[in-house]
Scaffold this motif. Structure first.
Motif: not given
Length: 573
Positions: A203-210, A212-219, A234-244
């Motif tokens: 749950h990360a509204p508008l989170l981007a850049g580094l 977002l990287n830090g957030y995703l590093s938590a698994g 951007e989130k897709l490019s960093k491996g997230m699944t987007i829940l529309m």
């Protein structure tokens, strides 16, 4: 109810799939749609217990469903929702949504957990064993959602671990405290560490850049808060699944539809987050999303894949999402494929009929005395004059993200007043969990009301009573009715209450059938419209007003939390 997959079951499934014995249930002569390649084939579908055992062949069954003229697609999976926002119990949600083809719902009992704590989660887990649909649970990760609000409970990792091995539990629910993740808060890290081998929802509204990287590093690997294609990409490019998401308030389908392409549909799923019975009755549920996506030119393969296989894959549900031997027998039978019109539903091998719902064991409701506040007077909603300009919350229709506005408001007798000409009303949050007597006061723009007030005991995320009104007398009438009902919605003017809906279960859910809730919501909408309200969903919009989000985020200062806004709605608490 769960099916025991022991040696006897497996022997029977193998024999029926091989055509040696009669299956329990067979759908005859149906058009089977593949979410793997988009192909179709006319076939029988054989089922034993809760498992598909045969396709691409002919079978006999103890029960036979005539599938001629119908198309079989995998049952739909809502990847993120709060059952509480449907305003009915899990059992009425089951009865309301399952006929729309939603055979799996992944819920976060975040709302009831913020009111009742572990007792609320236990209620949902007990209910999940009895529903006809497969109600999966992600354990609420952020209770309370922030330290700025007064919630009814606090859940740390020690409170969550006893539920971890429950058969309905997938993992950890939406981790909305991303500032805590980035700040490496020890309590946040304890929760994340305990669920590293399970699913952790984002749950990360508008989170981007580094950041977002830090957030995703938590698994963390999924997100339902993307509101633009750019953010989603951007989130897709960093491996997230987007829940529309397409709910009753947050409506992101139009903005995100362009990402549902042949290349990316395996990494996009669908969710409703918050949707009430009135909208479900008028529009549908995930079937409505599929219908609209196809109408917008999205390939049916991509729309149906996102609603099933992609969702199952993202959440580790390897037993479903495709109609094939060995998979869970979750099937929607459509009489209109392009328009996604559901004629029949099979959930866990059970042909959905009214008598199936009647046969469930209903779990006793909890939290029937969760509103712990006495009546209020109109004077409690007076706001002392302070500055020439007032802070005003700007509502954005169709979004939970709000704007921070400045308005010059009239002053009289040392008090700052609402200004209907500028569409500026008063907003108040009344603490209801601990009997503190605290009331936060402020102003809001965007409701269009010319008189009266709307009050709700649903107030994300801590669920105190929120009221929006043009005058203090009406605000007091609405709030006092909510208190008297032990939770609910109320519309009032200076003369008294005009419409209401009781939500006795934790102040969040009705004990009535969803049809009754739908009827009451229609009356509430009509009453709000008579006050001049221009919002399509005024009650959920009121419910989301306390939510601490702003439109422009700066990770460098953890700008999700707008100090001015907290002062606005939680003064004196």
């Amino acid at each position: 109810m769960p099916v025991k997959h022991d040696e006897a079951f497996l022997a029977r499934a193998i024999a029926a799939g091989s055509g040696e014995i009669t299956a329990d249930l067979v759908v005859k002569d149906v058009r089977l749609f593949s979410v793997i390649d988009g192909s179709t084939v006319d076939t029988d579908i054989a089922i034993v217990g809760d498992r598909i055992v045969g396709t691409h062949g002919q079978y006999s069954g103890e029960i036979t469903v005539d599938g001629k003229g119908l198309t079989a697609v995998p049952g739909f999976i809502d990847t993120h929702l709060h059952v509480e926002s449907s305003l009915v119990t899990p059992f009425e949600f089951d009865r309301c949504v399952l006929p729309h083809g939603v055979t799996t719902a992944i819920c976060d009992p975040h709302e009831i957990a913020n009111v009742l704590g572990a007792q609320g989660i236990r209620y949902f887990l007990d209910s999940s064993v009895e529903t006809v649909m497969d109600l999966k649970v992600n354990l609420s990760s952020c209770v309370p959602a922030t330290a700025f609000e007064t919630a009814g409970a606090c859940l740390e990792i020690e409170d969550l671990l006893p539920f971890r091995n429950h058969p309905s539990v997938i993992g950890l629910a939406e981790f909305m405290n991303f500032p805590g993740v980035l700040a490496r808060d020890p309590k946040v890290l304890a929760k994340l560490a305990a669920f590293q081998d399970g699913h952790i929802d984002g749950h990360a509204p508008l989170l981007a850049g580094l950041g977002l990287n830090g957030y995703l590093s938590a698994g963390i690997r999924t997100d339902h808060e993307a509101t633009s294609a750019e953010e989603a990409l951007e989130k897709l490019s960093k491996g997230m699944t987007i829940l529309m998401r397409e709910g009753s308030v947050s409506k992101d389908l139009e903005a995100l539809a362009p990402i549902l392409t042949p290349d990316m549909s395996a990494f996009v799923a669908l969710c409703t987050d918050d949707r009430n019975p009135l909208d479900i009755a008028e529009e549908g549920h995930l079937d409505s999303m599929i219908r609209r996506l196809i109408a917008k030119g999205i390939r049916p393969l991509d729309a149906y894949r996102a609603a099933s296989w992609s969702a199952a894959n993202a959440f580790g549900l390897k037993d479903r999402g495709v109609i094939a031997p060995g998979k869970r027998a979750d099937i929607a039978l459509l009489n209109d494929f392009e328009d996604c019109r559901v004629a029949e539903v099979i959930s866990g091998g059970v042909l959905v009929r009214d008598e199936v719902f009647a046969g469930r064991t209903i779990v006793a409701p909890v939290g029937l005395d969760s509103v712990k506040v006495g009546p209020v007077t109109a004077e409690k909603f007076e706001i002392p004059a302070r500055n020439s300009e007032a802070d005003v919350i700007g509502v954005v229709p169709g979004r939970i993200i709000t704007e921070h506005l400045k308005r010059t408001l009239p002053v009289a007798g040392g008090k700052t007043l609402a200004d209907l000409d500028q569409d500026v009303l008063k907003v108040a949050v009344v603490e209801r969990h601990k009997g503190t007597g605290n009331i936060g006061l402020g102003f809001v723009n965007g409701f269009g009301m010319k008189r009266g007030a709307i009050a709700s005991s649903v107030g994300h995320d801590s669920h105190n009573i929120c009221v929006v009104g043009a005058d203090e007398e009406a605000m007091a009438h609405a709030v006092n009715r909510v208190i008297a009902m032990k939770g609910g919605f109320a519309v009032a003017d200076s003369d008294g209450v005009k419409a209401e809906l009781a939500l006795q279960l934790a102040g969040l859910m009705s004990l009535e059938p969803f049809e009754t809730v739908k009827s009451d919501l229609e009356k509430l909408r009509a009453a709000a419209k008579e006050l001049g309200c221009t919002l399509a969903e005024p009650f959920l919009q009121v419910a989301f007003l306390p939510l601490p989000v702003i439109p422009h985020l700066k990770i460098t200062d953890f700008g999700m939390f707008d100090v001015n806004r907290f002062e606005l709605i939680e003064q004196g608490s």
